[in-house]
Design a protein around this motif. Structure first.
Motif, PDB file in Angstrom:
ATOM      1  N   LEU A  73      12.807 -14.331   1.549  1.00 31.65           N
ATOM      2  CA  LEU A  73      11.460 -14.052   2.052  1.00 31.65           C
ATOM      3  C   LEU A  73      10.544 -15.254   1.880  1.00 31.65           C
ATOM      4  O   LEU A  73       9.741 -15.574   2.768  1.00 31.65           O
ATOM      5  CB  LEU A  73      10.889 -12.832   1.330  1.00 31.65           C
ATOM      6  CG  LEU A  73       9.508 -12.347   1.759  1.00 31.65           C
ATOM      7  CD1 LEU A  73       9.492 -11.962   3.236  1.00 31.65           C
ATOM      8  CD2 LEU A  73       9.068 -11.165   0.891  1.00 31.65           C
ATOM      9  N   ILE A  81      11.187 -17.713   4.652  1.00 30.11           N
ATOM     10  CA  ILE A  81      10.631 -17.244   5.920  1.00 30.11           C
ATOM     11  C   ILE A  81       9.118 -17.433   5.933  1.00 30.11           C
ATOM     12  O   ILE A  81       8.536 -17.949   6.891  1.00 30.11           O
ATOM     13  CB  ILE A  81      10.983 -15.757   6.141  1.00 30.11           C
ATOM     14  CG1 ILE A  81      12.488 -15.588   6.340  1.00 30.11           C
ATOM     15  CG2 ILE A  81      10.218 -15.189   7.345  1.00 30.11           C
ATOM     16  CD1 ILE A  81      12.950 -14.139   6.324  1.00 30.11           C
ATOM     17  N   GLN A  82       8.461 -17.005   4.859  1.00 28.34           N
ATOM     18  CA  GLN A  82       7.001 -17.051   4.813  1.00 28.34           C
ATOM     19  C   GLN A  82       6.473 -18.479   4.755  1.00 28.34           C
ATOM     20  O   GLN A  82       5.436 -18.780   5.355  1.00 28.34           O
ATOM     21  CB  GLN A  82       6.498 -16.231   3.620  1.00 28.34           C
ATOM     22  CG  GLN A  82       6.774 -14.747   3.771  1.00 28.34           C
ATOM     23  CD  GLN A  82       6.070 -13.887   2.731  1.00 28.34           C
ATOM     24  OE1 GLN A  82       5.643 -12.776   3.025  1.00 28.34           O
ATOM     25  NE2 GLN A  82       5.935 -14.380   1.521  1.00 28.34           N
ATOM     26  N   LYS A 103      14.734 -12.450  11.084  1.00 25.34           N
ATOM     27  CA  LYS A 103      13.768 -12.841  10.060  1.00 25.34           C
ATOM     28  C   LYS A 103      12.545 -11.935  10.095  1.00 25.34           C
ATOM     29  O   LYS A 103      11.988 -11.588   9.044  1.00 25.34           O
ATOM     30  CB  LYS A 103      13.354 -14.301  10.253  1.00 25.34           C
ATOM     31  CG  LYS A 103      14.441 -15.290   9.902  1.00 25.34           C
ATOM     32  CD  LYS A 103      13.945 -16.726  10.034  1.00 25.34           C
ATOM     33  CE  LYS A 103      15.023 -17.720   9.613  1.00 25.34           C
ATOM     34  NZ  LYS A 103      14.570 -19.122   9.742  1.00 25.34           N
ATOM     35  N   LYS A 158      11.201  -9.765   6.889  1.00 23.59           N
ATOM     36  CA  LYS A 158       9.854  -9.939   6.367  1.00 23.59           C
ATOM     37  C   LYS A 158       9.050  -8.643   6.407  1.00 23.59           C
ATOM     38  O   LYS A 158       8.417  -8.260   5.412  1.00 23.59           O
ATOM     39  CB  LYS A 158       9.132 -11.031   7.166  1.00 23.59           C
ATOM     40  CG  LYS A 158       7.674 -11.207   6.756  1.00 23.59           C
ATOM     41  CD  LYS A 158       6.912 -12.026   7.769  1.00 23.59           C
ATOM     42  CE  LYS A 158       5.414 -11.964   7.487  1.00 23.59           C
ATOM     43  NZ  LYS A 158       4.605 -12.565   8.539  1.00 23.59           N
ATOM     44  N   SER A 189      12.040  -6.195   3.265  1.00 20.59           N
ATOM     45  CA  SER A 189      11.481  -6.656   1.988  1.00 20.59           C
ATOM     46  C   SER A 189      10.725  -5.545   1.275  1.00 20.59           C
ATOM     47  O   SER A 189      10.587  -5.567   0.046  1.00 20.59           O
ATOM     48  CB  SER A 189      10.563  -7.859   2.214  1.00 20.59           C
ATOM     49  OG  SER A 189       9.411  -7.497   2.952  1.00 20.59           O
ATOM     50  N   ARG A 207       5.938 -11.184  -1.264  1.00 23.81           N
ATOM     51  CA  ARG A 207       5.242 -10.685  -0.069  1.00 23.81           C
ATOM     52  C   ARG A 207       3.734 -10.840  -0.232  1.00 23.81           C
ATOM     53  O   ARG A 207       3.041 -11.266   0.703  1.00 23.81           O
ATOM     54  CB  ARG A 207       5.613  -9.223   0.170  1.00 23.81           C
ATOM     55  CG  ARG A 207       5.213  -8.681   1.525  1.00 23.81           C
ATOM     56  CD  ARG A 207       5.869  -7.348   1.809  1.00 23.81           C
ATOM     57  NE  ARG A 207       5.583  -6.356   0.784  1.00 23.81           N
ATOM     58  CZ  ARG A 207       6.484  -5.902  -0.095  1.00 23.81           C
ATOM     59  NH1 ARG A 207       7.731  -6.343  -0.086  1.00 23.81           N
ATOM     60  NH2 ARG A 207       6.146  -4.995  -0.997  1.00 23.81           N
ATOM     61  N   GLN A 255      -0.405  -7.585  10.254  1.00 20.73           N
ATOM     62  CA  GLN A 255       0.943  -7.254   9.804  1.00 20.73           C
ATOM     63  C   GLN A 255       1.349  -5.858  10.261  1.00 20.73           C
ATOM     64  O   GLN A 255       2.497  -5.633  10.664  1.00 20.73           O
ATOM     65  CB  GLN A 255       1.022  -7.335   8.271  1.00 20.73           C
ATOM     66  CG  GLN A 255       0.866  -8.726   7.703  1.00 20.73           C
ATOM     67  CD  GLN A 255       2.142  -9.542   7.739  1.00 20.73           C
ATOM     68  OE1 GLN A 255       2.684  -9.788   8.813  1.00 20.73           O
ATOM     69  NE2 GLN A 255       2.603  -9.968   6.589  1.00 20.73           N
TER      70      GLN A 255
END
Length: 206
Positions: free
Chosen positions: A67, A70-71, A109, A113, A117, A128, A166
């Motif tokens: 994660l 990705i972030q 991905k 995310k 997660s 997160r 989100q």
């Protein structure tokens, strides 16, 4: 420094960690976090059992590392969008396009995310939150380009925007919101503009 197959011990460790992360990403996407085990990750990576603990203390730690990658990649692209040329609205739209692309162009991905997660443990939860704070800081910088209204906490407003976007992305990804990519971007921009106007500044489209 001794090498084996042309690699140092540190390089071999890093290569094994990379294989575990790639296997974890694939399995978290295709099997879901609850359906993934450490043994399954090892099988997919082609590594022996003893090598998981070399890099990660738990499956939650592996998810947190996946994660984070990705972030961080996403945040870097968003930072480029919001610090480039253009009006505040144009730069906000650029950031939203980056976030939408993270779902549409790389759904694996995106699912990890936004969905998988959430099923992991406290390490992934902390990661997160870190990712959301990083995005919120970029949004807050844009909000602060105009003086906020008295009593307005721009950090809170920025978190509200990021959290709202989100949720839009999550519901778009699972098909609840049957919108085009540009529709998703436009709705996210309207949310940003509404908060920016409430925050005391003129329209984000100026």
């Amino acid at each position: 420094m001794r090498t084996y197959d042309g690699m140092t011990a540190g390089e071999r460790t890093a290569a094994r960690r990379r294989r575990l992360m790639d296997a974890g990403l694939e399995l978290f996407h295709t099997q879901g976090y609850p359906g993934t085990s450490i043994r399954a990750v090892l099988r997919r990576s082609g590594l022996q059992d003893r090598y998981f603990g070399e890099s990660f203390p738990s499956l939650d730690a592996l998810m947190a590392a996946v994660l984070a990658e990705i972030q961080d990649e996403e945040a870097a692209r968003c930072r480029t969008a919001v610090t480039g040329p253009g009006t505040r609205g144009e730069r906000a739209r650029g950031m939203l396009r980056v976030l939408a692309a993270g779902v549409a162009d790389d759904p694996g991905k995106g699912r990890v995310k936004l969905v998988e997660s959430l099923a992991a443990g406290p390490l992934a939860a902390n990661e997160r939150r870190r990712g959301m704070r990083n995005l919120a800081r970029l949004v807050e910088d844009m909000l602060l380009e105009d003086p906020p209204a008295p009593g307005t906490h721009t950090g809170v407003m920025a978190l509200a925007i990021v959290g709202g976007v989100q949720q839009i992305l999550l519901n778009w990804a699972d098909g609840t919101l049957p919108l085009s990519r540009e529709d998703v971007v436009e709705q996210g921009l309207r949310l940003f503009e509404a908060v920016a106007a409430f925050d005391g500044g003129p329209s984000a489209r100026r």
